[in-house]
Design a protein around this motif. Sequence first.
Motif, PDB file in Angstrom:
ATOM      1  N   ILE A  27       0.856  -1.200   0.000  1.00  0.00           N
ATOM      2  CA  ILE A  27       0.000   0.000   0.000  1.00  0.00           C
ATOM      3  C   ILE A  27       0.887   1.243   0.000  1.00  0.00           C
ATOM      4  O   ILE A  27       1.710   1.422   0.902  1.00  0.00           O
ATOM      5  CB  ILE A  27      -0.908   0.026   1.259  1.00  0.00           C
ATOM      6  CG1 ILE A  27      -1.745  -1.249   1.348  1.00  0.00           C
ATOM      7  CG2 ILE A  27      -1.792   1.273   1.264  1.00  0.00           C
ATOM      8  CD1 ILE A  27      -2.526  -1.391   2.657  1.00  0.00           C
ATOM      9  N   GLU A  28       0.715   2.096  -1.003  1.00  0.00           N
ATOM     10  CA  GLU A  28       1.487   3.350  -1.077  1.00  0.00           C
ATOM     11  C   GLU A  28       0.526   4.539  -1.043  1.00  0.00           C
ATOM     12  O   GLU A  28      -0.337   4.668  -1.922  1.00  0.00           O
ATOM     13  CB  GLU A  28       2.305   3.346  -2.379  1.00  0.00           C
ATOM     14  CG  GLU A  28       2.712   4.707  -2.916  1.00  0.00           C
ATOM     15  CD  GLU A  28       3.607   5.534  -1.987  1.00  0.00           C
ATOM     16  OE1 GLU A  28       4.433   4.936  -1.281  1.00  0.00           O
ATOM     17  OE2 GLU A  28       3.444   6.760  -1.972  1.00  0.00           O
ATOM     18  N   THR A  29       0.698   5.398  -0.022  1.00  0.00           N
ATOM     19  CA  THR A  29      -0.151   6.612   0.060  1.00  0.00           C
ATOM     20  C   THR A  29       0.667   7.812   0.553  1.00  0.00           C
ATOM     21  O   THR A  29       0.113   8.675   1.236  1.00  0.00           O
ATOM     22  CB  THR A  29      -1.341   6.421   1.035  1.00  0.00           C
ATOM     23  OG1 THR A  29      -0.822   6.282   2.370  1.00  0.00           O
ATOM     24  CG2 THR A  29      -2.210   5.236   0.711  1.00  0.00           C
ATOM     25  N   SER A  30       1.964   7.878   0.210  1.00  0.00           N
ATOM     26  CA  SER A  30       2.787   8.914   0.857  1.00  0.00           C
ATOM     27  C   SER A  30       2.581  10.312   0.290  1.00  0.00           C
ATOM     28  O   SER A  30       2.917  11.294   0.921  1.00  0.00           O
ATOM     29  CB  SER A  30       4.265   8.551   0.776  1.00  0.00           C
ATOM     30  OG  SER A  30       4.713   8.637  -0.560  1.00  0.00           O
ATOM     31  N   CYS A  31       2.039  10.399  -0.936  1.00  0.00           N
ATOM     32  CA  CYS A  31       1.881  11.726  -1.527  1.00  0.00           C
ATOM     33  C   CYS A  31       0.556  11.818  -2.288  1.00  0.00           C
ATOM     34  O   CYS A  31      -0.504  11.778  -1.680  1.00  0.00           O
ATOM     35  CB  CYS A  31       3.089  12.040  -2.404  1.00  0.00           C
ATOM     36  SG  CYS A  31       3.126  13.747  -2.953  1.00  0.00           S
ATOM     37  N   ASP A  32       0.606  11.880  -3.610  1.00  0.00           N
ATOM     38  CA  ASP A  32      -0.624  12.112  -4.373  1.00  0.00           C
ATOM     39  C   ASP A  32      -0.999  10.938  -5.273  1.00  0.00           C
ATOM     40  O   ASP A  32      -1.727  11.111  -6.234  1.00  0.00           O
ATOM     41  CB  ASP A  32      -0.512  13.401  -5.202  1.00  0.00           C
ATOM     42  CG  ASP A  32       0.665  13.373  -6.159  1.00  0.00           C
ATOM     43  OD1 ASP A  32       1.526  12.487  -6.011  1.00  0.00           O
ATOM     44  OD2 ASP A  32       0.726  14.226  -7.058  1.00  0.00           O
ATOM     45  N   GLU A  33      -0.470   9.753  -4.953  1.00  0.00           N
ATOM     46  CA  GLU A  33      -0.864   8.560  -5.692  1.00  0.00           C
ATOM     47  C   GLU A  33      -1.270   7.469  -4.712  1.00  0.00           C
ATOM     48  O   GLU A  33      -0.549   7.203  -3.754  1.00  0.00           O
ATOM     49  CB  GLU A  33       0.311   8.037  -6.535  1.00  0.00           C
ATOM     50  CG  GLU A  33       0.146   8.287  -8.005  1.00  0.00           C
ATOM     51  CD  GLU A  33       1.156   9.284  -8.551  1.00  0.00           C
ATOM     52  OE1 GLU A  33       2.213   9.450  -7.919  1.00  0.00           O
ATOM     53  OE2 GLU A  33       0.868   9.899  -9.591  1.00  0.00           O
ATOM     54  N   THR A  34      -2.419   6.847  -4.965  1.00  0.00           N
ATOM     55  CA  THR A  34      -2.771   5.668  -4.183  1.00  0.00           C
ATOM     56  C   THR A  34      -2.332   4.473  -5.018  1.00  0.00           C
ATOM     57  O   THR A  34      -2.858   4.244  -6.107  1.00  0.00           O
ATOM     58  CB  THR A  34      -4.297   5.575  -3.937  1.00  0.00           C
ATOM     59  OG1 THR A  34      -4.787   6.874  -3.599  1.00  0.00           O
ATOM     60  CG2 THR A  34      -4.618   4.608  -2.816  1.00  0.00           C
ATOM     61  N   GLY A  35      -1.351   3.752  -4.511  1.00  0.00           N
ATOM     62  CA  GLY A  35      -0.815   2.597  -5.250  1.00  0.00           C
ATOM     63  C   GLY A  35      -1.007   1.324  -4.455  1.00  0.00           C
ATOM     64  O   GLY A  35      -0.699   1.275  -3.258  1.00  0.00           O
ATOM     65  N   ILE A  36      -1.554   0.305  -5.104  1.00  0.00           N
ATOM     66  CA  ILE A  36      -1.813  -0.972  -4.435  1.00  0.00           C
ATOM     67  C   ILE A  36      -1.251  -2.079  -5.320  1.00  0.00           C
ATOM     68  O   ILE A  36      -1.442  -2.048  -6.542  1.00  0.00           O
ATOM     69  CB  ILE A  36      -3.336  -1.219  -4.263  1.00  0.00           C
ATOM     70  CG1 ILE A  36      -4.004  -0.054  -3.507  1.00  0.00           C
ATOM     71  CG2 ILE A  36      -3.610  -2.565  -3.590  1.00  0.00           C
ATOM     72  CD1 ILE A  36      -3.584   0.119  -2.071  1.00  0.00           C
ATOM     73  N   ALA A  37      -0.559  -3.055  -4.726  1.00  0.00           N
ATOM     74  CA  ALA A  37      -0.066  -4.182  -5.525  1.00  0.00           C
ATOM     75  C   ALA A  37       0.009  -5.435  -4.675  1.00  0.00           C
ATOM     76  O   ALA A  37       0.052  -5.362  -3.446  1.00  0.00           O
ATOM     77  CB  ALA A  37       1.305  -3.856  -6.108  1.00  0.00           C
ATOM     78  N   ILE A  38       0.011  -6.568  -5.360  1.00  0.00           N
ATOM     79  CA  ILE A  38       0.234  -7.849  -4.684  1.00  0.00           C
ATOM     80  C   ILE A  38       1.456  -8.492  -5.321  1.00  0.00           C
ATOM     81  O   ILE A  38       1.525  -8.620  -6.554  1.00  0.00           O
ATOM     82  CB  ILE A  38      -1.003  -8.767  -4.801  1.00  0.00           C
ATOM     83  CG1 ILE A  38      -2.194  -8.100  -4.098  1.00  0.00           C
ATOM     84  CG2 ILE A  38      -0.710 -10.139  -4.188  1.00  0.00           C
ATOM     85  CD1 ILE A  38      -3.532  -8.759  -4.394  1.00  0.00           C
ATOM     86  N   PHE A  39       2.428  -8.838  -4.471  1.00  0.00           N
ATOM     87  CA  PHE A  39       3.676  -9.423  -4.960  1.00  0.00           C
ATOM     88  C   PHE A  39       3.804 -10.851  -4.455  1.00  0.00           C
ATOM     89  O   PHE A  39       3.616 -11.130  -3.271  1.00  0.00           O
ATOM     90  CB  PHE A  39       4.872  -8.588  -4.475  1.00  0.00           C
ATOM     91  CG  PHE A  39       6.210  -9.149  -4.885  1.00  0.00           C
ATOM     92  CD1 PHE A  39       6.646  -9.065  -6.200  1.00  0.00           C
ATOM     93  CD2 PHE A  39       7.041  -9.758  -3.952  1.00  0.00           C
ATOM     94  CE1 PHE A  39       7.884  -9.580  -6.587  1.00  0.00           C
ATOM     95  CE2 PHE A  39       8.278 -10.271  -4.325  1.00  0.00           C
ATOM     96  CZ  PHE A  39       8.698 -10.180  -5.647  1.00  0.00           C
TER      97      PHE A  39
END
Length: 337
Positions: free
Chosen positions: A6-18
């Motif tokens: 889960i990435e929410t540090s700035c202006d992008e919501t990024g989600i991935a499964i690795f």
Amino acid sequence: MRILGIETSCDETGIAIFDEEKGILAHRLYSQIDVHADYGGVVPELASRDHVRKTLPLIEEALKDANMTPDDLDGVAYTAGPGLVGALLVGCSIGRSLAYGWGIPAVPVHHMEGHLLAPMLEDDVPEFPFIALLVSGGHTLLVRVDGIGQYQMLGESIDDAAGEAFDKTAKLLGLDYPGGPVLAKMAEQGTKGRFRFPRPMTDRPGLDFSFSGLKTFAANTIYKEDDSEQTKADIAYAFQEAVIDTLTIKCKRALQQCGLNRLVIAGGVSANKELRVKLSQVMKKLNGNVYYPRPEYCTDNGAMIAFAGMQRLKAGVDAELTFQATPRWPLDTLPPV
Ligand code: KG4
Ligand code: ZN
């Protein structure tokens, strides 16, 4: 093992499964550009609120894309810093809570370690040790990397980050936020040699950077010249050329100082085509190699957080039930894996 990132540090919501064996199984990104465009930059409070709206639905979509349920996951990784504190808190609270609810480890991730390791998602994986140039909207770092978590800081920007300089100069040229990629596109029409910008801090030893003067130089040039599209493109060209030259000079210096011939570039600005071309040419001449992520993994994304989280999960990381966002967090304070 599989991990949700889960990435929410700035202006992008990024989600991935690795998946440790199969790689990235799902990758979703929502960019808040439209939310902030009217303001010419990121409005932190709006960013946090938008992450609240988007994070859970994107996680559901990612699970669906990967044909998985939470039972198939072994951990939840989330960006814990550096970044905007409110935005970070959204990812931290959701990530920590889901991990608790699902009974699996929670793994806080350093955003810049995410960027740094992103090239390892590609087929051609750089071997340690290498020099990493991390160039994003918030950071410009030169790092000697001897292993995961073994980071020696060699240089950094004493003022604006490289991406920030791109964005501010783009704004002066009247381009919309976020201007970096738009300025790069405009530079394609620019005339080589019409303007020459300085290469800051290259005339003295050391590996630090300074980019705020370039923005002032751009402002003065824009003030003096006509405002035709061609002049703007020529200024964009000269600005980009100066940034790339400066980054290249310092990368060469760092490689020479450490006796290495592997260079990794990552972070939003590493998506810049001309920077990639220039550094590829330089590394070829030095009989070395340059490694960078595909463009979608250069700018902020969940894949890099899932990947970095996996390295820490395998090392046994499981955060306490309290969660903490760390807006300022030096990369070289991370423990080695
Ligand atoms: O890594 P990133 O997505 O976010 C941060 O962690 O800051 O980097 C965003 C930065 C912005 O300043 C953006 O203008 C810049 O990367 N950027 C570029 C390009 N694509 C993104 N700068 C120059 N050329 C590009 N093609
Ligand atoms: Zn970033």
